[in-house]
Every structure is written in C-alpha cells, then in structure tokens.
Enzyme design. Structure first.
Site, PDB file in Angstrom:
ATOM      1  N   LEU A  50       0.846  -1.201   0.000  1.00  0.00           N
ATOM      2  CA  LEU A  50       0.000   0.000   0.000  1.00  0.00           C
ATOM      3  C   LEU A  50       0.878   1.246   0.000  1.00  0.00           C
ATOM      4  CD1 LEU A  50      -2.651  -1.149   2.627  1.00  0.00           C
ATOM      5  CD2 LEU A  50      -2.915  -1.059   0.147  1.00  0.00           C
ATOM      6  N   GLU A  51       0.337   2.263  -0.636  1.00  0.00           N
ATOM      7  CA  GLU A  51       1.059   3.492  -0.944  1.00  0.00           C
ATOM      8  C   GLU A  51       1.766   4.156   0.243  1.00  0.00           C
ATOM      9  OE1 GLU A  51      -1.432   5.555  -3.552  1.00  0.00           O
ATOM     10  OE2 GLU A  51      -0.244   7.379  -3.563  1.00  0.00           O
ATOM     11  N   GLY A  52       1.184   4.042   1.421  1.00  0.00           N
ATOM     12  CA  GLY A  52       1.764   4.716   2.579  1.00  0.00           C
ATOM     13  C   GLY A  52       3.053   4.091   3.076  1.00  0.00           C
TER      14      GLY A  52
ATOM     15  N   HIS B 106       2.761  10.773  -7.314  1.00  0.00           N
ATOM     16  CA  HIS B 106       3.254  10.650  -5.934  1.00  0.00           C
ATOM     17  C   HIS B 106       4.768  10.413  -5.895  1.00  0.00           C
ATOM     18  CE1 HIS B 106       1.988   9.067  -1.674  1.00  0.00           C
ATOM     19  NE2 HIS B 106       2.873  10.030  -1.621  1.00  0.00           N
TER      20      HIS B 106
END
Lengths: 264, 301
Positions: A50-52, B106
């Site tokens: 996941l991105e975090g 991002h």
C-alpha cells in the site's frame, strides 16, 4: 441468483484475477478490498503493498482503511518503509500487479483522475494522481476497477493522469512506457481486456445475467468484442460472506486486540 | 552561555522561523502524523504568500487557501480520505484558478525531495511518461546518457522549511518515528530549516539506547517543540487514531457553508482557543483517550 450488489460483484470478480504468490500494489477502496479478499480465500501467499509504505498488511475486519497511509493500513505489516522506497520497488519491477480505480477512462485504458473539462478552465477538479500514475508506469500488469457507467467510459478522457495505451501499443512504446502493460478492466457489468494489436478495450466476459447490449449501452465508445464471450461465475456464498465480514466486521469475532496474533 | 544542542522552544517561537513567501513542506501523509499543531500555529501567526507542498494533502489545503496564508499548493493528491472526497473549498479555489495548484505523481513528488536531500539538481524516473501531468509541471523528458532510454527528469525541491511531527525527539532534535516514515526523512534532509514537533521530548540517553530507530539526525534540525497530540485530529501511529467524527463534522460544515464554513472552523479551532493546548482542551480528555485506545488495538504487540 445471489443478492450481491454491483460493487460486490465487481470486487469479487477483481479478487479472482489475483494469483497466489504474487505481489499486488492496491489502491484504497475496491482494489484493496479485492486484494484482501483474494488473500483470505484463494491466494494466501499474495503480498499486498500500500502506498503509505505498508508491505504485507492484514486488515482487521470492520476497520478497513479510508486512506492507504493510516494505521489501519499498516496493521500486521511485515515491513513499514518510506513512500519513495515503496514506489521504487515497483519501478525496479518487483510488483506483479497494479490495481487502481478510475474516475474516467477511455477506449485505450487511459485514466483521468485530475480534471473534468478543459484543464485550464476545469468544470470539476478531481483529487489527482496520487500513486496511480506511478502504478500504471511500473507495475507489470495493470488492472483497473470501476463502476460501468457511460460518464466514466468515454471515447477520449479530458486529461491523461495515468496512461493506458495512449492511442495504441506503438504510442505507449514510443512514450517510453516499456516496462509493463494494462491487462484488464473489471466492472460491475463485465470483464474487459485489451486488444493486442490496437490497444483498445475488448469485452471478454459478462457478469452473471448481464447482456452484451447492456455493456455497450453503458460504454461511451464502441467496444471490441471477444470471439467467445464468457459469463463470469456468480459470487459464491463464501466470497460474499467474507467480503461483507471484511467491510462490516463481525461482532462474534475474538477481541480486536487478540486478533493481532491470531489472524490467519 | 546557552547550550547549542538544546533546540527546544514553543510553537510560537518556532513559527518565527517561517517567513512570508516561504515554501513549506509538511510531513506525514494525508491525515497521518500531520504536523497539525505547527500548521495551525502558522495560521495563527498570519503568515502570507506561502507555498505549501505535501505529497498527499488533507483539508489543511483549504485552511491555508481560505485563511490567505498560502497562495500556491504542490501535491500529488488532495482529499480528506475516501469517505469524504476532495475538500470542497480547495476545489472551488482551483477551479477558479488552476495555476494555484501544481499536481505531480506521488513518486515524482517524492523524488523531487529525494534529489533535494541528495544535494543533486534532479532525478530520473519512469513515472509521468506519456501523461498530461508532464506538460503541467516543470518536469521534462530526457534520454539516459548511457542506454538512451526515454525517462522523465524531475527537478529537486529544496523547501525553505520542513515541518515534521514525530513520536519522540531529544532536545538536540534527534528524532524517532514509529510506523511508516512516509517522506519525512527526505523532507528533513532537503529543507533549509527543519522544525520538529514531538509527542514527547526524551533524554539523549534514551535516543542513544535505541539509535537504530532514529530517522532524523539532530544536525539537520533547527527547532524542537514538545506537543502531545500534535497531529490531532489527524492520527499519530501507535498513539491515537484519526478522529473521523471531527472530519465528518468538518466536511458537513464546509459542504453547507463553503468558504464561510472554513472561516468558522478556523475561528472555533484556531483563533478561539488561542493555542493548540486550548484546542485540545476543547476536544476534551475523554475523546483523546478514546482515540488512544483505538490506536492501541491496531498496533501489533
């Protein structure tokens, strides 16, 4: 007939695409739910990232994350790393699947999550790329999950936030996108693939009870159609129960603090 | 003589390190480990013409626009979270004038800070190739001088000030982060000035005993402020979960009253209480303890 909602149908169909032992970079929402479901049912060796910065997390039923950065998304992870590193594993080629949602997409799988209308005078500003652009630029097989509606499936997106085939495989190659490719779009009406020669979306399979005409009527451009259209198997009771338990939690579960060590 | 390694100060003193016109980068991510107390302090100090950069931005985006503190935002995504969507007033500002918001992917955003942290002017990436993001940012296409591969070069970002919230730091600014570090280390290394707020200030001995957990070395840090619950109503990993009820109430207020709602929120939570401690008093111990309990349930033993 099962009593699955459209979003449940889509999520379950998406989960079936993920194979055991692979690594999936999942966006929050339906792609993450599909990934967690796959891991709990047929792909226990699936690694979710996941991105975090969370690698290999397990979700607590009833406490699914609302953003990919929060504590809920880090629960029971095997590694918590920096966001740059999390993406750079992908750029290096370590992620088998990239699984994202889409605000608007076109016949080449180009995704827009930035602007509706002219970007210089937008009608609607959308939340933006986040990691979606990075996912479609690096993860080996890119999959997109979205509700099947004409306003989402448009002939040409207003803005390419996350490129699919652009205007075809050669365009994608010459743009420098040579590491990976879009492979599937999963909706509540159908499973779509991409035609190898043209890079255009192709109807491969229908959700149970859905007709080809229905899919075309909800698509804002002419869909290519596979020679032999399949019908997807309806959700099993197990799939539905597990998905609902994930979302809503289960009051008869062991206390959450103990689940930390007893999770499957 | 003062001790050069003791950088402890108050939020108000730290806010003096930020000047009008500065480019700020705020650590954490979306509603996680946000330097919320420090951000509110800058609003209280009425800084102007700021550029606020943050990889994933929550509703501080519209607090900074509607208060007049920021004239430009840089991010890869702006939203309160899946449930609440894009902040309404942020949307209105950007739809009126798209130039006030610069959107990156991002990773591209992160690589700009990584380049800054490396003392290098740019970094190459495979992100943003073929996308329309490319032409709306200063990034450019390039060819690898060795393989001739087509790539994107993103320019370094060296912010004037980085605001970072951590679980613990010593008075010299050696800072430890529990849970994901997000981009905080790159932010702290790239910025000219670094303000660290910490849930607790601990002794240098405690940092030394767990030196492998130290994410940011004191020599890059200029100010250390002890602020328990310094991310609240956002979350702080292992300490307290985000207050979704607070978000619900905020989103409802802004949905109803638009920019007036944002102003009302600022009056009630920034100007009215007069300090971050005053804001926490208003939230109340019962709520803070509940969010603390919820965080404990999520942290593996």
């Amino acid at each position: 007939m099962s009593d699955a909602t459209p979003v449940e149908l889509m999520t379950i169909a998406g989960s079936r695409l993920l194979r055991d032992g692979r690594v999936v970079f999942a966006g929050v929402g339906a792609p993450l739910e599909a990934s967690v479901l796959a891991k709990r049912l047929h792909a226990p060796g699936l690694t979710i990232v996941l991105e975090g910065g969370s690698i290999g997390p397990r979700m607590l039923p009833g406490r699914l994350p609302v953003s990919t950065n929060e504590m809920r998304a880090a629960h029971h992870a095997s590694m918590l790393t920096s966001i740059n590193d999390l993406f750079l594993y992908g750029q290096r080629g370590h992620y088998d699947y990239g699984f994202i949602g889409a605000g608007q997409l076109d016949q080449y799988g180009n995704v827009n999550t930035s602007f509706i209308g002219d970007p210089d005078r937008p009608k609607v500003r959308l939340p933006g790329s986040g990691g979606a652009n990075d996912i479609v630029s690096s993860c080996r097989e890119v999959m997109i999950m979205t509700r099947h509606e004409p306003r989402r499936f448009v002939e040409r997106v207003d803005f390419i936030t996350s490129p699919g085939y652009l205007t075809g495989p050669e365009a994608r190659r010459s743009a420098g996108l040579v590491r990976n490719r879009p492979v599937a779009v999963v909706t509540d009406l159908a499973l779509l693939g991409f035609d190898e020669e043209t890079g255009r979306l192709r109807l491969d399979a229908l959700q149970p009870g859905v007709t080809q005409q229905q899919v075309q009527a909800n698509t804002g451009f002419e869909l290519l159609v596979s020679d032999a259209i399949d019908e997807l198997a309806p959700p099993t009771q197990q799939e539905l129960q597990e998905l609902r338990r994930l979302r809503d939690g289960d009051p008869t579960d062991v206390p959450e603090t103990r689940k930390v060590t007893s999770a499957p | 003589m003062t001790d050069a390694t003791d950088k402890r100060m108050s939020l108000a003193e730290a806010s003096a390190l930020v000047r009008d016109g500065d480019t700020l980068v705020a650590g954490g991510c979306c509603y996680s480990r946000t330097p919320w107390a420090m951000l509110l302090e800058l609003l209280r100090a009425e800084r102007r013409d700021l550029t606020l950069a943050r990889n994933l931005m929550c509703y501080e985006s519209e607090l900074f626009l509607a208060s007049g503190a920021a004239t430009k935002l840089v991010a890869s995504w702006v939203g309160i979270g899946l449930k609440w969507g894009i902040p309404k007033v942020f949307r209105e500002y950007v739809e009126r004038d798209p130039a006030i918001y610069e959107e990156w992917s991002h990773l591209s955003f992160g690589l700009r800070l990584l380049a800054g942290s490396m003392g290098m002017p740019f970094l190459p990436t495979a992100s943003m190739l073929g996308s329309d993001l490319l032409e709306r940012t200063p990034a450019v296409e390039m060819r690898c001088p060795f393989t001739d591969q087509k790539l994107v070069a993103v320019p370094a970002l060296v912010p004037d000030v980085a605001l970072i919230h951590v679980q613990r730091a010593d008075p010299a600014g050696n800072a430890q982060i529990d849970g994901p570090v997000y981009m905080d280390v790159e932010f702290a290394r790239a910025a000219e000035t670094v303000i660290v707020t910490a849930e607790e200030i601990v002794s240098p001995d405690e940092i030394v005993r767990t030196a492998d957990r130290t994410a940011i070395p004191g020599f890059v840090v200029d100010a250390v402020v002890e602020v328990p619950f310094g991310s609240y109503p956002h979350e702080c990993h292992g300490r307290y979960e985000a207050d979704f009820d607070h978000f619900d109430a905020y989103a409802e207020l802004v949905e109803r009253d638009g920019v007036e709602g944002v102003q009302a929120y600022l009056r009630e939570n920034v100007d009215g209480p007069g300090s971050f401690a005053g804001f926490l008093d208003k939230v109340g111990a019962t709520r803070l303890l509940e969010q603390t309990r919820r965080a404990r349930e999520l942290v593996a033993a």
